[in-house]
Structure formats: C-alpha cells, structure tokens
Design an enzyme around this catalytic site. Structure first.
Site, PDB file in Angstrom:
ATOM      1  N   ASP A  45       0.825  -1.207   0.000  1.00 34.06           N
ATOM      2  CA  ASP A  45       0.000   0.000   0.000  1.00 34.06           C
ATOM      3  C   ASP A  45       0.859   1.256   0.000  1.00 34.06           C
ATOM      4  O   ASP A  45       0.426   2.336   0.413  1.00 34.06           O
ATOM      5  CB  ASP A  45      -0.952   0.016   1.204  1.00 34.06           C
ATOM      6  CG  ASP A  45      -0.200   0.006   2.542  1.00 34.06           C
ATOM      7  OD1 ASP A  45       1.047  -0.117   2.527  1.00 34.06           O
ATOM      8  OD2 ASP A  45      -0.860   0.130   3.582  1.00 34.06           O
ATOM      9  N   HIS A 248      21.731   2.592 -20.075  1.00 30.23           N
ATOM     10  CA  HIS A 248      20.837   2.952 -18.979  1.00 30.23           C
ATOM     11  C   HIS A 248      21.109   2.090 -17.750  1.00 30.23           C
ATOM     12  O   HIS A 248      20.199   1.553 -17.124  1.00 30.23           O
ATOM     13  CB  HIS A 248      19.372   2.831 -19.412  1.00 30.23           C
ATOM     14  CG  HIS A 248      18.961   3.899 -20.389  1.00 30.23           C
ATOM     15  ND1 HIS A 248      17.759   3.877 -21.061  1.00 30.23           N
ATOM     16  CD2 HIS A 248      19.591   5.022 -20.806  1.00 30.23           C
ATOM     17  CE1 HIS A 248      17.677   4.943 -21.850  1.00 30.23           C
ATOM     18  NE2 HIS A 248      18.776   5.645 -21.708  1.00 30.23           N
ATOM     19  N   ASP A 265      25.629   9.979 -15.286  1.00 27.65           N
ATOM     20  CA  ASP A 265      24.587  10.665 -16.057  1.00 27.65           C
ATOM     21  C   ASP A 265      23.511  11.054 -15.054  1.00 27.65           C
ATOM     22  O   ASP A 265      22.796  10.199 -14.528  1.00 27.65           O
ATOM     23  CB  ASP A 265      24.039   9.729 -17.136  1.00 27.65           C
ATOM     24  CG  ASP A 265      23.073  10.421 -18.094  1.00 27.65           C
ATOM     25  OD1 ASP A 265      22.522  11.480 -17.736  1.00 27.65           O
ATOM     26  OD2 ASP A 265      22.860   9.892 -19.199  1.00 27.65           O
ATOM     27  N   ASP A 276      20.266  17.720 -17.638  1.00 31.46           N
ATOM     28  CA  ASP A 276      20.661  16.367 -18.058  1.00 31.46           C
ATOM     29  C   ASP A 276      22.126  16.440 -18.474  1.00 31.46           C
ATOM     30  O   ASP A 276      22.439  16.958 -19.555  1.00 31.46           O
ATOM     31  CB  ASP A 276      19.775  15.905 -19.216  1.00 31.46           C
ATOM     32  CG  ASP A 276      20.087  14.484 -19.663  1.00 31.46           C
ATOM     33  OD1 ASP A 276      20.895  13.809 -18.997  1.00 31.46           O
ATOM     34  OD2 ASP A 276      19.512  14.053 -20.688  1.00 31.46           O
ATOM     35  N   HIS A 355      23.215   5.440 -30.245  1.00 32.46           N
ATOM     36  CA  HIS A 355      22.097   6.333 -29.901  1.00 32.46           C
ATOM     37  C   HIS A 355      22.245   7.666 -30.627  1.00 32.46           C
ATOM     38  O   HIS A 355      23.239   7.921 -31.317  1.00 32.46           O
ATOM     39  CB  HIS A 355      22.006   6.537 -28.386  1.00 32.46           C
ATOM     40  CG  HIS A 355      23.233   7.119 -27.749  1.00 32.46           C
ATOM     41  ND1 HIS A 355      23.545   8.462 -27.800  1.00 32.46           N
ATOM     42  CD2 HIS A 355      24.227   6.541 -27.009  1.00 32.46           C
ATOM     43  CE1 HIS A 355      24.655   8.691 -27.129  1.00 32.46           C
ATOM     44  NE2 HIS A 355      25.115   7.544 -26.649  1.00 32.46           N
ATOM     45  N   HIS A 359      18.596  15.383 -27.465  1.00 30.76           N
ATOM     46  CA  HIS A 359      17.137  15.421 -27.428  1.00 30.76           C
ATOM     47  C   HIS A 359      16.706  16.751 -26.818  1.00 30.76           C
ATOM     48  O   HIS A 359      17.497  17.448 -26.183  1.00 30.76           O
ATOM     49  CB  HIS A 359      16.584  14.248 -26.608  1.00 30.76           C
ATOM     50  CG  HIS A 359      17.252  14.062 -25.269  1.00 30.76           C
ATOM     51  ND1 HIS A 359      16.966  14.867 -24.180  1.00 30.76           N
ATOM     52  CD2 HIS A 359      18.208  13.200 -24.842  1.00 30.76           C
ATOM     53  CE1 HIS A 359      17.703  14.489 -23.141  1.00 30.76           C
ATOM     54  NE2 HIS A 359      18.476  13.483 -23.524  1.00 30.76           N
ATOM     55  N   HIS A 366      13.462  13.851 -21.722  1.00 30.21           N
ATOM     56  CA  HIS A 366      13.257  13.781 -23.169  1.00 30.21           C
ATOM     57  C   HIS A 366      11.992  14.585 -23.426  1.00 30.21           C
ATOM     58  O   HIS A 366      10.883  14.055 -23.367  1.00 30.21           O
ATOM     59  CB  HIS A 366      13.126  12.334 -23.639  1.00 30.21           C
ATOM     60  CG  HIS A 366      14.429  11.593 -23.637  1.00 30.21           C
ATOM     61  ND1 HIS A 366      14.992  11.067 -24.775  1.00 30.21           N
ATOM     62  CD2 HIS A 366      15.304  11.303 -22.649  1.00 30.21           C
ATOM     63  CE1 HIS A 366      16.146  10.474 -24.477  1.00 30.21           C
ATOM     64  NE2 HIS A 366      16.350  10.609 -23.187  1.00 30.21           N
ATOM     65  N   GLU A 389      25.081  14.891 -26.669  1.00 34.77           N
ATOM     66  CA  GLU A 389      25.649  13.796 -25.881  1.00 34.77           C
ATOM     67  C   GLU A 389      26.205  12.655 -26.726  1.00 34.77           C
ATOM     68  O   GLU A 389      25.710  11.530 -26.674  1.00 34.77           O
ATOM     69  CB  GLU A 389      24.594  13.245 -24.916  1.00 34.77           C
ATOM     70  CG  GLU A 389      23.279  12.833 -25.568  1.00 34.77           C
ATOM     71  CD  GLU A 389      22.358  12.116 -24.605  1.00 34.77           C
ATOM     72  OE1 GLU A 389      22.833  11.249 -23.846  1.00 34.77           O
ATOM     73  OE2 GLU A 389      21.152  12.418 -24.619  1.00 34.77           O
ATOM     74  N   TYR A 393      31.232   3.350 -26.880  1.00 32.42           N
ATOM     75  CA  TYR A 393      31.060   2.242 -25.944  1.00 32.42           C
ATOM     76  C   TYR A 393      31.747   1.018 -26.551  1.00 32.42           C
ATOM     77  O   TYR A 393      31.259   0.457 -27.545  1.00 32.42           O
ATOM     78  CB  TYR A 393      29.570   1.984 -25.704  1.00 32.42           C
ATOM     79  CG  TYR A 393      28.819   3.270 -25.418  1.00 32.42           C
ATOM     80  CD1 TYR A 393      28.764   3.807 -24.141  1.00 32.42           C
ATOM     81  CD2 TYR A 393      28.211   3.983 -26.462  1.00 32.42           C
ATOM     82  CE1 TYR A 393      28.112   5.001 -23.887  1.00 32.42           C
ATOM     83  CE2 TYR A 393      27.552   5.172 -26.223  1.00 32.42           C
ATOM     84  CZ  TYR A 393      27.507   5.678 -24.931  1.00 32.42           C
ATOM     85  OH  TYR A 393      26.855   6.875 -24.690  1.00 32.42           O
ATOM     86  N   ARG A 411      30.717   8.897 -22.359  1.00 29.08           N
ATOM     87  CA  ARG A 411      29.686   9.798 -22.881  1.00 29.08           C
ATOM     88  C   ARG A 411      29.919  11.172 -22.246  1.00 29.08           C
ATOM     89  O   ARG A 411      30.254  11.274 -21.065  1.00 29.08           O
ATOM     90  CB  ARG A 411      28.275   9.294 -22.554  1.00 29.08           C
ATOM     91  CG  ARG A 411      27.162  10.145 -23.134  1.00 29.08           C
ATOM     92  CD  ARG A 411      25.805   9.420 -23.120  1.00 29.08           C
ATOM     93  NE  ARG A 411      25.301   9.103 -21.804  1.00 29.08           N
ATOM     94  CZ  ARG A 411      25.257   7.872 -21.287  1.00 29.08           C
ATOM     95  NH1 ARG A 411      25.734   6.836 -21.984  1.00 29.08           N
ATOM     96  NH2 ARG A 411      24.767   7.656 -20.081  1.00 29.08           N
ATOM     97  N   GLU A 413      27.901  14.895 -22.041  1.00 30.17           N
ATOM     98  CA  GLU A 413      26.598  15.496 -22.343  1.00 30.17           C
ATOM     99  C   GLU A 413      26.472  16.848 -21.665  1.00 30.17           C
ATOM    100  O   GLU A 413      26.759  16.993 -20.477  1.00 30.17           O
ATOM    101  CB  GLU A 413      25.486  14.566 -21.860  1.00 30.17           C
ATOM    102  CG  GLU A 413      24.087  15.096 -22.073  1.00 30.17           C
ATOM    103  CD  GLU A 413      23.027  14.117 -21.580  1.00 30.17           C
ATOM    104  OE1 GLU A 413      21.895  14.187 -22.061  1.00 30.17           O
ATOM    105  OE2 GLU A 413      23.355  13.287 -20.701  1.00 30.17           O
TER     106      GLU A 413
END
Length: 449
Positions: A45, A248, A265, A276, A355, A359, A366, A389, A393, A411, A413
């Site tokens: 709950d 991710h 990130d 971001d 990728h 964005h 996003h 970004e 990899y 990366r 960004e």
C-alpha cells in the site's frame, strides 16, 4: 516581495487560441481533455511520490493527483477543472487538498469534484466534434471518454449540436508550445543546470578507488535536494568500468576500481524543469593513454555537434557532425577500417555509438516537441533547449577492439540553449576537459589537509 510569475494563464490562453484555430481550419469545434493521473504504486500500500503529468502541469500548475482539465474554446467557461474534493479524513493521511475552491482561486472558470466527471462530461462536450485526448494508455479511462461521448451524442441529437466524432492526440499541439522556452522557463533550467554542475563536481570528488557506485549516486542526489531541487529528473546513472557501456545502467552497486573510468549521467529537476548532464572521469585521477585517446575523440565530437546548434540549422546536422568525428576516431584507433564516408553510409559506427546525439530538454528529460516536420529535420530556433551527448562504448568482449580500449565507455553530455548569437552551453561550469577532470579528481590533492 515580488509575486511569483504566473506561467500558466498565458499558456492556457495560447492553448485555447490554438484549439480555436484548429476548429476554424477543420470546420469542427475542438476541445481538449487532459488527465493528471494517480500516484503509482511502489509495493503493497506504498506509493511513489506523485509527480504531475507535465502537459497538465504546464497548462494548469496543478500539483495534486486525480485532476482532469477540460478546455473548450469559445465556451462561456472555457477552462474547467475536476479535482479531489476537500476531505478532512483523507487529508490527515495524504495532505491538505486545495479542493474546488482552490481550483477556482487558481484560475479555473468552473471546477467540480473529480467524482462528478462521468455525470457532467457528456453535457460539457456537446458542441465539440473533435476531442484532443490521450487514448490507449488506460482502458478504464478510455471507457469513460467513450461513455461521455455517447452520452453527449444522445443529448445533442435533440438539439442538433456536434458531438465528439474524432479523437486527436494532444501531445503534438502542446509539445509545439513547450518546445520554445520562455524567459522564466530558461531561468529555471539555468538553476537546474547550476545545481547539476555542482552535483557532478561532488561526484568526481566522491568517486575514489574503493568507493561504491551508490555512494557517488548519494552525493549527487544529496546535492540536488540540498539546493532546493525536486530531486533527480531521471534515475541517476553511475557506471564504473565496463558498466559505462550499458547505456541505462542504474543498478549502481559495484565498487569503483583503480584504473577504471566512471560515467555519471545525472540531472537535477528544479521547479519541474530538469537538467541532463553526463561526465566520464578517471577514478584514480589520471586517464590512461588509451582512455584519454577515446575521451578526446568523444569530446571533439561533442564540440563539433554543439557548434551546429545554431538558428536555422536542421536538428539532424548536430548528429551528423558528431558521427563524422566519432567514425574518423574509430578508424584512427584501429577499430574500424575503410573510408569514413562509406563507413558512415553503412552505419558501421553503430556497433560503438548506437544512440542519437541529443534530445529536447525541459519539463521532461526527453522533452516534448517534434524533431521532424513532415520528412524534413526541423530547423533550430531561438528558445529551444537540447542536450548534446555523443559517446563511444567499446565492449569488453569485442575482439575487433584492440585490447587496450576494451571495456571503455565514455559519454559527454551538456545542455544547450539555442540563441540568435549562437549556442549557449548552460552546463559549461561542469568540468570536462582532460586537464580539468584530472585536477578535480586528483586523489592526492583530495587527501591533503
């Protein structure tokens, strides 16, 4: 004290005007019905903290769950809210509710308890042939909309009024509004960026060899809240070593090892606007030659992409600029072989850069807004905010990659505002040059009294 800026009333006026323009163009009156949603269940709950639907909050400023907003251009009461009623017994558990009176005080032309939606909606939709509403996400909610439309049709048959016969996804129209940021929105994004930059600097100071990924995450999230942020705008990613090759990765429970890189990130949400930012830095304070070689390729790709974030330039050109630099870099490292143009045409780079290069950014990480208008990449305009970004990899188990580079994930960004005078990097205060990263991650300097 200066009263807070009312962001929402002008937006509602603009939205109603756009619905009216669509009505004139289609020769059928348009209305919009937006649902705010419920707090999602965590387990048992227990519920997650409620975060308003961005489109609903953008137009209404309403922060409580179960809200439904109805927009009817040309009506006597064009803006109607259905909200949780006052309920002292429930408020003891979940907090004070503004109720119907609060909705009226905050700008609604009419307001009702949300429990009256089903009984009132059919009548309120009479005269409107096109309804902007999100369908296909909640079967029970869809059924309510269809029942109301049927009820409206029965009543309208007696007086000749139009009833909903066409349904339109509201996200395109609202997304176009959200795409160009106002001065107040940009101010909030600047604050989110400032807090985020400090959080990344704290992450770099925290992530020494032997620290855990979750300790770095804790330092980041603590910084967000300490400066008045809502918290993370998305789940914070802390990937040490080869974990950085998982785009991710949010497990964040491995130890950071001497000699590895750490990719973070993370972005702070401030008053419903999020930054971001990604940074990749050496855990022990020094890049190895191989790490530095890959890092400098990614940094050059980002710089090339940021340079294309200019008024009138098609959005796609930023990605194309980054891909060219990354592909040339992969050839220089001996990972790809061939002519750069042919490798790009054959998308050979996608094995190591899978990728896009950015964005839109705003209320959502996003954010809303179309990237293509018809079959053309849309031209950038002043007031757009976006991320840039690029990354590389290089998997641990890829035999095509020279051994020195395997397991490296990088990366970089930043958040960029498009202005008439060129790109403005909102997150420029976050270290990203090799020299600046090694200076802030210098473990010997951190250990000195």
């Amino acid at each position: 004290m200066t009263p807070p800026v009312d962001l929402h009333a002008p937006r509602r006026a603009q939205y109603l005007a756009r619905l009216h323009e669509a009505s004139v163009a289609s020769r059928s009156p348009h209305a919009a019905l937006l649902f705010g949603g419920h707090p999602p269940k965590r387990n048992g709950d227990s519920e997650y903290r409620y975060r308003p639907c961005s489109d609903v909050h953008y137009l209404t400023g309403w922060e409580d769950p179960e809200v439904v907003a109805l927009f009817r251009p040309g009506a006597e009461h064009p803006y109607i809210l259905f909200v949780q009623p006052k309920d002292p017994a429930r408020e003891v558990w979940t907090g004070v509710r503004p109720g119907v009176a609060g909705a009226l005080a905050r700008g609604a032309d009419l307001a009702f308890p949300v429990g009256e939606l089903d009984s009132r909606l059919g009548e309120l939709l009479q005269g409107y042939g096109v309804l902007h509403v999100r369908l296909g996400e909640d079967a029970a909610r869809d059924a309510r909309v269809f029942r109301a439309s049927a009820s409206s049709a029965r009543a309208a048959a007696r007086n000749g009024l139009e009833v909903p016969h066409t349904w339109v996804d509201p996200r395109r129209m609202i997304g176009e509004m959200r795409l160009i940021k106002s001065d107040e929105e940009i101010a909030r994004l600047r604050t989110a960026a400032m807090i985020t930059c400090e959080a990344h600097r704290n992450a770099m100071r925290t992530g020494a060899p032997g620290a855990w990924e979750y300790e770095v995450e804790s330092a980041v999230d603590h910084t967000f809240r300490r400066h008045g942020g809502n918290g993370p705008g998305y789940t914070t990613i802390v990937g040490g070593g080869a974990n950085a090759c998982i785009l991710h990765y949010v497990t964040n429970r491995e130890v950071l090892r001497d000699g590895d890189l750490c990719l973070v990130d993370a972005g702070c949400e401030f008053q419903y606007y999020t930054a971001d930012v990604t940074r990749t830095w050496p855990v022990n304070g020094r890049f190895t030659p191989a790490q530095r070689a890959v890092y400098e390729i990614v940094l050059a790709a980002q710089e090339a992409a940021i340079d294309r974030a200019r008024v009138g330039v098609p959005y796609r050109e930023m990605h194309d600029a980054a891909v060219r630099v990354l592909t040339q870099g992969l050839v220089d490292l001996g990972i790809l072989e061939g002519r750069v143009d042919e490798l790009i045409a054959g998308e050979a780079y996608k094995a190591y850069y899978m990728h896009g290069t950015g964005h839109w950014l705003g209320m959502d990480v996003h954010d809303a807004g179309a990237y293509w208008l018809g079959f053309e990449s849309r031209a950038l305009a002043p007031g757009m905010v976006l991320t840039v970004e690029p990354g590389l990899y290089l998997p641990e188990d890829d035999d095509r990659v020279p051994e020195a580079y395997r397991g490296i994930g990088i990366r970089i960004e930043d958040d960029v505002l498009v202005t008439p005078s060129g790109p403005e990097v909102l997150t420029a205060d976050c270290p990203k040059s090799v020299a600046d990263l090694e200076a802030i991650c210098d473990r010997s300097a951190l250990s000195r009294p």
